[in-house]
Write a protein that holds these residues in place. Structure first.
Motif, PDB file in Angstrom:
ATOM      1  N   LYS A  38       1.234   3.100  -8.629  1.00 34.94           N
ATOM      2  CA  LYS A  38      -0.277   3.540  -7.980  1.00 34.94           C
ATOM      3  C   LYS A  38      -1.329   2.507  -8.325  1.00 34.94           C
ATOM      4  O   LYS A  38      -1.289   1.863  -9.503  1.00 34.94           O
ATOM      5  CB  LYS A  38      -0.469   4.938  -8.065  1.00 34.94           C
ATOM      6  N   LYS A  76      -2.675   5.916  -4.048  1.00 34.56           N
ATOM      7  CA  LYS A  76      -1.498   5.561  -3.500  1.00 34.56           C
ATOM      8  C   LYS A  76      -0.645   4.538  -3.989  1.00 34.56           C
ATOM      9  O   LYS A  76      -1.119   3.623  -4.689  1.00 34.56           O
ATOM     10  CB  LYS A  76      -1.980   5.423  -2.155  1.00 34.56           C
ATOM     11  N   SER A  77       0.679   4.451  -3.772  1.00 40.65           N
ATOM     12  CA  SER A  77       1.218   3.172  -4.162  1.00 40.65           C
ATOM     13  C   SER A  77       0.705   1.960  -3.799  1.00 40.65           C
ATOM     14  O   SER A  77       0.525   1.663  -2.430  1.00 40.65           O
ATOM     15  CB  SER A  77       2.839   3.511  -3.735  1.00 40.65           C
ATOM     16  N   GLN A  81       0.392   0.050   0.251  1.00 42.30           N
ATOM     17  CA  GLN A  81      -0.685  -0.207   0.959  1.00 42.30           C
ATOM     18  C   GLN A  81      -0.741  -1.644   1.518  1.00 42.30           C
ATOM     19  O   GLN A  81      -1.533  -1.991   2.149  1.00 42.30           O
ATOM     20  CB  GLN A  81      -1.870   0.130  -0.165  1.00 42.30           C
TER      21      GLN A  81
END
Length: 575
Positions: A38, A76-77, A81
């Motif tokens: 992340k 978020k990863s 993204q």
């Protein structure tokens, strides 16, 4: 055995990727990241590399294949993204500017903020008058080369440095004069601190401009600062809303709305149009994050925000970090030996040639430089000549909104705050960082009109910011179509959009109502016809009101429906 080891190593490589982050001093940090890592993991690696504890002011920016900038979301990863293929290239930047840079706990944090503001000054994001520009540039000289030494610094030495998108020889002489006489004996730490204190007082401190158009088609730049929401047009600040006045930020497609409440129950709505829906969404997310960071008292007060109304489909977003007050409280608890700072000094910089010596040369041929310069000036004249502020839809019948300075109220007769003068051209300095664009220097005209000097391409680090040429086209398009035609077309389009939105809202309301009635009908059937022995249902069945409803209304209605169904069935059988 060997084949299994090779296949295992290949699988490990597929689960990893290289990531390069360009830091504020233009050095690069490269690391290997797991595919499911992340954003927080990468950010922590960089902060550990920099020995940075006050890290909440910073963020990681990347650019997608469409040249749209984004802030990396830490929850978020990374792989999900990024729209491009690895290896990934990003850059570390100041995301939330400290309201008072001098109050930062550690010198390493102040130094990184100093590098960011120096970058803002160089790329024209920090507007200022000539007197302020000369002082800021002199502080940079003092921090990077120390006291003036006639043996090392010959006549005209300040012309070897590039501090702004453009400047005149008169300004260069003033910079050298201040450096020679007023800053003697200041250490780099002191000069950087003075620079931050001076920059913090400017109206455009912390501005990262987003190019937009107002409802009349005039180019404008929207920005979020530690003190509120700002709208810039030309060399003027035409709107300023404090964070405690902003009530809602909303976007739909390319349309961005700002709702605000002011004194005497005055409500205003500002509307702007971004170049693309993606740019508008990025603008909205930046606004949501800045409002949460600077306005709220605790991070526990952060709520998930929707981009639209209840019955419109929209994006949802939630700021995930700490707020400014919590960051300051946490910084006060830092107790360690100050980390060693490795200043850039005289090391050449790709994006800030202000710390390099040598002539400023342009790689653009002279004829092409002149043609491009003329086209840029045509586009910029639309910004300079535009004195229109965005029309405001007001609920009350009071006077229109007056932008206010942080230190004092603006004169009611002056509806805009002029934040730069003619010598240091505000129309140029308000522009964002150029992309794949070399600065232009016109031989012989530098003293007259202050043509821009050579600027090296900032490559990936600012690739998503619109270029000077892009903004010129952005302004030229609105002028070519004419204000009357543009306004009329946008008015018709706006009316059609409003009708479509109303119809969609009614349809969604109708669907929600039907769905609720259907759920209630299912619950009624379960209560009356099922044999489910659940405590909740049993308690409802035993109430006098439900028994009265069941025997006086529901049973007769059920017999009536059964009779009608038998009658319809009989008609179908007879046919």
């Amino acid at each position: 055995m060997l084949s299994r080891l090779m296949s295992a190593s290949v699988r490990n490589l597929e689960r990893e990727y290289l990531c390069t982050v360009r830091l504020l001093d233009d050095t690069e940090y490269t690391c290997t990241i797991q595919r499911d890592a992340k954003g927080q993991y990468l950010f922590d690696l960089i902060c550990h590399h920099l020995n940075l504890l006050e890290k909440d002011y910073f963020g990681i920016r990347y650019v997608d294949p469409d040249k749209q900038r984004h802030w990396l979301e830490f929850t978020k990863s990374i792989a999900k993204q990024m729209k491009s293929q690895p290896p990934f290239t990003m850059c570390l930047r100041v995301k939330f500017y400290p309201p008072d840079p001098a109050a930062l706990r550690e010198e390493i944090t102040r130094y990184l903020v100093f590098l960011q503001i120096k970058r803002d000054l160089y790329h024209g994001r920090l507007l200022c008058k000539t007197s302020d520009a000369a002082m800021l540039a002199a502080y940079i000289l003092q921090a990077e080369i120390g006291d003036y030494d006639p043996g090392k610094h010959p006549e005209g030495y300040s012309s070897k440095f590039q501090f702004f998108p453009k400047h005149s020889e008169k300004l260069e002489r003033r910079i050298a004069e201040i450096h020679k006489t007023e800053l003697i004996g200041q250490t780099p730490e002191t000069a950087e601190l003075k620079f931050l204190q001076k920059a913090q007082m400017l109206e455009t401190y912390g501005v990262d401009p987003h190019p937009c158009k107002d409802v009349s088609g005039n180019p404008a730049f929207l920005a979020f600062t530690p003190f509120g929401f700002v709208v810039l047009q030309g060399n003027k600040r035409v709107h300023f809303l404090k964070w405690n006045e902003v009530t809602k930020l909303k976007f739909e497609g390319k349309t961005f709305h700002v709702y605000a409440n002011q004194k005497e129950d005055k409500k205003i709505i500002l509307t702007y149009f971004a170049p693309t829906p993606e740019a508008c969404k990025h603008l909205w997310k930046c606004g949501v994050e800045n409002q949460a960071f600077y306005k709220l008292e605790k991070s526990s007060q952060v709520r998930t925000v929707s981009s639209s109304n209840l019955f419109f489909k929209g994006s949802r977003f939630r700021y995930s970090g700490r707020v400014a007050k919590e960051v300051m409280e946490q910084s006060a608890k830092i107790k360690r030996e100050p980390p060693e700072i490795h200043r850039a000094g005289m090391v050449p910089s790709r994006s800030c040639p202000s710390i390099t010596h040598g002539p400023r040369l342009s790689s653009v041929p002279r004829t092409r430089r002149r043609a491009v310069h003329i086209s840029i000036m045509e586009g910029l004249e639309s910004l300079r000549d535009s004195a229109h502020s965005t029309p405001v839809r007001s609920v009350s019948h009071g006077d229109s909104f007056l932008p206010r300075s942080r230190s004092q109220m603006t004169d009611p007769s002056d509806r805009t705050a002029i934040i730069s003068d003619d010598t240091y051209s505000p129309s140029h300095s308000v522009l964002p960082t150029p992309v794949a664009e070399h600065s232009l220097e016109l031989s012989g005209s530098r003293q007259i009109n202050g043509a821009p000097c050579s600027i090296e391409e900032e490559k990936e680090s600012e690739a998503g910011t619109p270029s000077v040429g892009d903004v010129a086209e952005f302004g030229a398009d609105s002028r070519a179509t004419g204000p009357t035609q543009s306004t009329g077309g946008e008015a018709v389009l706006s009316e059609a959009e409003q009708v479509n939105k109303f119809v969609l809202s009614v349809l969604r309301l109708l669907l929600v109502t039907i769905g609720l009635l259907f759920v209630l009908l299912l619950l009624l059937i379960i209560l009356t016809e099922s044999d489910l022995d659940i405590a909740f249902l049993r308690d409802i069945r035993q109430t006098p009101e439900f028994e009265q409803f069941h025997y006086e209304y529901f049973c007769p209605l059920r017999r009536w429906f059964a009779c009608k169904l038998r009658w319809v069935g009989g008609l179908l059988v007879n046919k």
